[in-house]
Scaffold this motif. Sequence first.
Motif, short mmCIF file in Angstrom:
data_model
loop_
_atom_site.label_atom_id
_atom_site.label_comp_id
_atom_site.label_asym_id
_atom_site.label_seq_id
_atom_site.Cartn_x
_atom_site.Cartn_y
_atom_site.Cartn_z
N LEU A 195 0.84 -1.18 0.00
CA LEU A 195 0.00 0.00 0.00
C LEU A 195 0.89 1.24 0.00
CD1 LEU A 195 -3.05 0.33 -0.04
CD2 LEU A 195 -3.02 0.51 2.45
N ASN A 246 -15.67 -1.04 -0.68
CA ASN A 246 -14.67 -1.81 -1.40
C ASN A 246 -15.30 -2.67 -2.49
OD1 ASN A 246 -12.60 -0.75 0.11
ND2 ASN A 246 -12.48 -2.48 1.52
N GLY A 255 -8.93 5.83 0.01
CA GLY A 255 -8.67 5.96 1.43
C GLY A 255 -8.72 7.41 1.87
N THR A 264 -9.89 6.79 7.01
CA THR A 264 -10.08 5.35 6.78
C THR A 264 -8.79 4.60 6.47
OG1 THR A 264 -10.53 5.76 4.43
CG2 THR A 264 -12.43 5.68 5.91
N TYR A 265 -7.65 5.27 6.48
CA TYR A 265 -6.42 4.57 6.09
C TYR A 265 -6.15 3.36 7.00
CZ TYR A 265 -2.96 5.56 9.76
OH TYR A 265 -2.25 5.55 10.93
N HIS A 277 -7.87 0.33 5.65
CA HIS A 277 -7.19 -0.19 4.46
C HIS A 277 -5.88 -0.88 4.83
CE1 HIS A 277 -9.83 1.39 1.31
NE2 HIS A 277 -9.95 2.48 2.05
N SER A 325 -8.49 -4.75 1.14
CA SER A 325 -8.67 -3.50 0.42
C SER A 325 -8.35 -3.69 -1.05
CB SER A 325 -7.76 -2.42 1.01
OG SER A 325 -7.76 -1.25 0.20
N LEU A 370 -7.25 -1.27 -2.88
CA LEU A 370 -6.34 -0.19 -3.23
C LEU A 370 -4.89 -0.67 -3.30
CD1 LEU A 370 -7.65 2.67 -0.87
CD2 LEU A 370 -8.47 2.02 -3.16
N VAL A 405 -2.89 4.78 -0.81
CA VAL A 405 -3.78 5.61 0.01
C VAL A 405 -3.21 7.02 0.05
CG1 VAL A 405 -4.69 3.77 1.46
CG2 VAL A 405 -2.59 4.94 2.15
#
Length: 421
Positions: free
Chosen positions: A72, A237, A263, A267-268, A271, A276, A278, A281
């Motif tokens: 991430l 998601n 994110g 909300t990080y 994640h 997630s 993603l 973020v």
Amino acid sequence: MKRRQLLGLAALGLLGGWALRPRDHGQVHDAYFAGLNRLMRAEGNGMPALLLDLDRLDANTELLAKRLPEHLALRLVAKSLASAGLLDYLAKRLRSQRFMAFHQPQLNQLARSFPQADLLLGKPLPAQAALHFYRQLPQHLGFAPARQLTWLIDSEARLSQYAELARALGQPLRIALEIDIGLARGGFADPQALGQALQRLRRQPGQLQLQGLMGYDAQVAHAPPWLSQERAFAQANARYREFVAVARGFTELWPAQPLLNGGGSLTYALHSRLDSPLNEVALGSALLKPGDFDTPLLEQHQAALWIASPVLKAVDGALPFLHPAQPLLAAWNRNRQRAYYLHGGRWPATPVSPPGLAYDPLYGRSANQERLIGSAASGLRADDWVFLRPAVSAGLFGDFGELQLLRGGRAVGRWAALPGG
């Protein structure tokens, strides 16, 4: 006899009512803010200041680095961290040269200050603003927009505008598509709308280069009581993955390593520890933790940003036209005993030290001499300093022009604010 009993009951009633009066909330500065008060009295310039505690910032940075998994990537949000010095400091500590920009003048400054950076727009800008970016970008910087800048597109109309801009500039533009994953703040509303936009993009080869998607999920942090945060997160998601599935169907447009951004400070943490979609973020406020970010997910982060303002006047708390009533008002509510007028005001901030101070709802706010009320127990005098905690950092830096840096309770330097900060 009965009259005496009635008088006694009345007296007891008055005493009972008096016991219900508001308690005195006033206190002096604690050790931390007492130290800052001494510092500002000795070294301040008598003007309101925005203070950044580097020790607390470092603690937040270390917490973030510990939480983020390797897959991430991190993108620092310039609107919340609107200082080139601050961004450079964080970029080195967090080993990221990815920034998210929101304003055209700020975008130009980021290109100048960080010629090796990867820049992503955090909101769609009018094509005219994008044109101004190219007109104001010096050619000798070494910053190459064709490789380092991604514009955000939220509609088919804007897609056409940016395609026309690319033709006018004679160069392709990199774009990401904004998708709505539940926030209801614009972007492509559903996978079908995204598919239609990609069909249009397919008919305009060479002008716009798709990099990926961006979907913001701030609504998850404010899930209603009937929906758990984890379920709201899972729903957002799932929507994101539906958009990705459609985009992958356009194999000639979809990059081999797409950008899947989302994110945010709110909300990080989810994640970082839950499933997630993603691979990147974007966040900023979590590192400063202004007041609007007091959430369970950010409980371990520390407030690191303060507004400091000198007390111009420490006077009796009387109100206009109500001077005769002040002794009674102050006796009933000791938190109205004194009034303190600050240098400047009307900031999006809450007084935090000394404890017990509050804005006066009967007097109103002022951008020139903000009035706070409190009890005599605060011990404040003229030329003492009051400290306020900003609700947000976005849009605040420019009001002060610079950040004054603290480490170990001592002043250690200054960082200038970015334009539009």
